[in-house]
Design a protein around this motif. Structure first.
Motif, mmCIF file in Angstrom:
data_model
loop_
_atom_site.group_PDB
_atom_site.id
_atom_site.type_symbol
_atom_site.label_atom_id
_atom_site.label_comp_id
_atom_site.label_asym_id
_atom_site.label_seq_id
_atom_site.Cartn_x
_atom_site.Cartn_y
_atom_site.Cartn_z
ATOM 1 N N UNK A 50 0.972 -1.363 0.152
ATOM 2 C CA UNK A 50 -0.025 -0.029 0.034
ATOM 3 C C UNK A 50 0.906 1.138 -0.202
ATOM 4 N N UNK A 51 0.297 2.454 -0.701
ATOM 5 C CA UNK A 51 0.812 3.644 -0.589
ATOM 6 C C UNK A 51 1.362 4.142 0.806
ATOM 7 N N UNK A 52 2.586 4.887 0.704
ATOM 8 C CA UNK A 52 3.195 5.366 1.792
ATOM 9 C C UNK A 52 4.357 4.306 2.281
ATOM 10 N N UNK A 53 4.457 3.338 2.005
ATOM 11 C CA UNK A 53 5.725 2.327 2.186
ATOM 12 C C UNK A 53 6.676 2.430 1.261
ATOM 13 N N UNK A 54 8.045 2.352 1.484
ATOM 14 C CA UNK A 54 9.239 2.585 0.699
ATOM 15 C C UNK A 54 9.108 1.402 -0.514
ATOM 16 N N UNK A 55 8.344 0.252 -0.064
ATOM 17 C CA UNK A 55 8.230 -0.793 -1.096
ATOM 18 C C UNK A 55 6.938 -0.891 -1.881
ATOM 19 N N UNK A 56 6.247 0.028 -1.906
ATOM 20 C CA UNK A 56 5.112 0.072 -2.502
ATOM 21 C C UNK A 56 5.313 0.296 -4.154
ATOM 22 N N UNK A 57 4.111 0.126 -4.703
ATOM 23 C CA UNK A 57 4.358 0.378 -6.246
ATOM 24 C C UNK A 57 4.292 1.793 -6.620
ATOM 25 N N UNK A 58 5.281 2.409 -7.340
ATOM 26 C CA UNK A 58 5.570 3.848 -7.699
ATOM 27 C C UNK A 58 4.342 4.325 -8.276
ATOM 28 N N UNK A 59 3.935 5.510 -7.987
ATOM 29 C CA UNK A 59 2.958 6.391 -8.958
ATOM 30 C C UNK A 59 1.527 5.587 -8.537
ATOM 31 N N UNK A 74 10.384 1.382 17.387
ATOM 32 C CA UNK A 74 10.703 2.140 16.036
ATOM 33 C C UNK A 74 11.801 1.490 15.456
ATOM 34 N N UNK A 75 12.295 2.203 14.140
ATOM 35 C CA UNK A 75 13.395 1.691 13.532
ATOM 36 C C UNK A 75 13.932 2.840 12.591
ATOM 37 N N UNK A 76 14.878 3.656 13.063
ATOM 38 C CA UNK A 76 15.255 4.765 12.537
ATOM 39 C C UNK A 76 15.707 4.562 11.162
ATOM 40 N N UNK A 77 16.579 3.285 10.900
ATOM 41 C CA UNK A 77 17.146 3.126 9.475
ATOM 42 C C UNK A 77 15.911 3.023 8.542
ATOM 43 N N UNK A 78 14.751 2.420 8.955
ATOM 44 C CA UNK A 78 13.641 2.258 8.090
ATOM 45 C C UNK A 78 12.647 3.555 8.157
ATOM 46 N N UNK A 79 12.857 4.572 8.672
ATOM 47 C CA UNK A 79 11.813 5.637 8.999
ATOM 48 C C UNK A 79 10.852 5.065 9.727
ATOM 49 N N UNK A 80 10.786 4.309 10.607
ATOM 50 C CA UNK A 80 9.698 3.943 11.550
ATOM 51 C C UNK A 80 9.806 4.710 12.797
ATOM 52 N N UNK A 81 8.646 5.416 13.328
ATOM 53 C CA UNK A 81 8.758 5.921 14.702
ATOM 54 C C UNK A 81 8.499 4.919 15.383
ATOM 55 N N UNK A 82 8.663 5.258 16.945
ATOM 56 C CA UNK A 82 7.843 4.417 17.694
ATOM 57 C C UNK A 82 6.571 4.589 17.814
ATOM 58 N N UNK A 130 7.515 7.309 8.032
ATOM 59 C CA UNK A 130 7.529 8.578 7.738
ATOM 60 C C UNK A 130 7.514 8.962 6.416
ATOM 61 N N UNK A 131 6.394 9.634 5.998
ATOM 62 C CA UNK A 131 6.467 10.001 4.411
ATOM 63 C C UNK A 131 7.081 11.453 4.148
ATOM 64 N N UNK A 132 7.278 12.378 5.271
ATOM 65 C CA UNK A 132 7.757 13.749 5.135
ATOM 66 C C UNK A 132 6.859 14.461 4.652
#
Length: 322
Positions: A133-142, A230-238, A202-204
């Motif tokens: 799903x949208x918002x994850x770094x591995x989601x389908x682009x666009x 959380x996991x800072x390397x994956x931009x996951x907040x606690x 975290x999407x920014x």
């Protein structure tokens, strides 16, 4: 079989979870009380689909297609046995985890046992040939899953008798994380959300919902897939940070009331909110769906409560306010 754990948490385990909560600025006064606050529900508002005949029989599930954003999307729909085309029903949209499907999530979640129309949409294949799903770094682009959700709601509300003030979103892992995006961007359509084991990347982008949104968050403190801390390397907040951010958006008092159920569940209920915020922490809980079996994900699965029952009660208590 579920993974084994001590029947009662050790002193060290209790100290560890207390430290986690204290670090997040949470109080730790526990008492045996119900998980959720009681909230009066407003009257229903019926969709355009009320009175429309449907070929799908009440109490059954069926698979459908919907074109959105130039893509043919799919979803599974379950109608409750009590479905009546002349009586407005709750609508719950359920988002699966990465690499899973709507049908798989229906099987372990028991959400189709609720007296609601339940839709299980499928994500688009992204990285590693896995649906996401949208918002994850591995989601389908666009791919615009927010638009797809809007289109899905339009279609369902036109075809079935839906209470438009009682439309909700839940899901697990990547799908749970997406419900957070929906709460930020489609607060005018979803009355409340209930993510389980959420991956809140975290999407920014700034989350600015059009109205306060009730949130019920469920997460295991022993989750190694989406760590509680959380996991800072994956931009996951606690998880505590994500929940606290929602307590700020919903104008809650800063310190929640903490209660305990059984020997492995702590519930953090924020007070004074414009929309309720509740966090349920499962001590040592894995990346799993409470009350299910081990198919829902790795790690310890609590049987202290059934997630679908808790989610159903929260949704029923939180209709859209006007």
């Amino acid at each position: 079989m579920n993974l084994a754990r001590p029947k009662t948490p050790t002193k060290a385990q209790r100290t560890a979870i207390a430290a986690l909560m204290a670090a997040a600025g949470l109080v730790t006064a526990a008492a045996a009380t119900p998980l959720l606050p009681a909230t009066a529900a407003p009257v229903s508002h019926s969709s355009k689909g009320c009175g429309v005949a449907t070929a799908q029989a009440p109490g059954t599930g069926a698979d459908y297609e919907l074109v959105s954003g130039g893509l043919t999307r799919t979803y599974r729909l379950h109608l409750p046995p009590q479905y009546d085309k002349k009586k407005a029903s709750q609508l719950i949209v359920v988002y699966h985890g990465r690499g899973k499907t709507g049908a798989f999530t229906e099987a372990f979640s028991d959400l189709s046992k609720l007296n609601a129309i339940v839709a299980y949409p499928n994500g688009v294949v992204g990285d590693e040939d896995k649906q996401a799903w949208q918002g994850a770094p591995y989601a389908a682009k666009g791919v615009d899953d927010v638009k797809f959700t809007n289109d899905l709601l339009d279609s369902l509300e036109a075809s079935y008798c839906v209470d438009t003030d009682a439309v909700y979103a839940t899901g697990k892992s990547n799908g749970a994380g997406f419900t957070g995006i929906l709460a930020c961007r489609l607060a005018d359509r979803f009355a409340a959300i209930a993510p389980v084991s959420g991956a809140f990347y975290i999407e920014g982008t700034r989350c600015a919902p059009s109205r306060p949104v009730p949130v019920l968050d469920i997460h295991g403190t022993g989750d190694t897939t989406i760590p509680y801390g959380g996991d800072g390397e994956r931009d996951l907040p606690s998880v505590q940070t994500w929940v606290r951010d929602w307590s700020v958006r919903d104008h809650c008092s800063p310190e929640p009331k903490v209660t305990q159920q059984g020997d492995d569940v702590l519930t953090f209920t924020y007070k004074g909110c414009r929309a309720d915020v509740v966090h349920v922490a499962v001590t040592d809980g894995g990346h799993s769906w409470p009350g299910s079996d081990s198919s829902s994900g790795p790690g310890y699965v609590t049987q202290t409560f059934e997630a679908h029952e808790l989610i159903g009660a929260f949704f029923t208590a939180h209709k859209m306010r006007h």
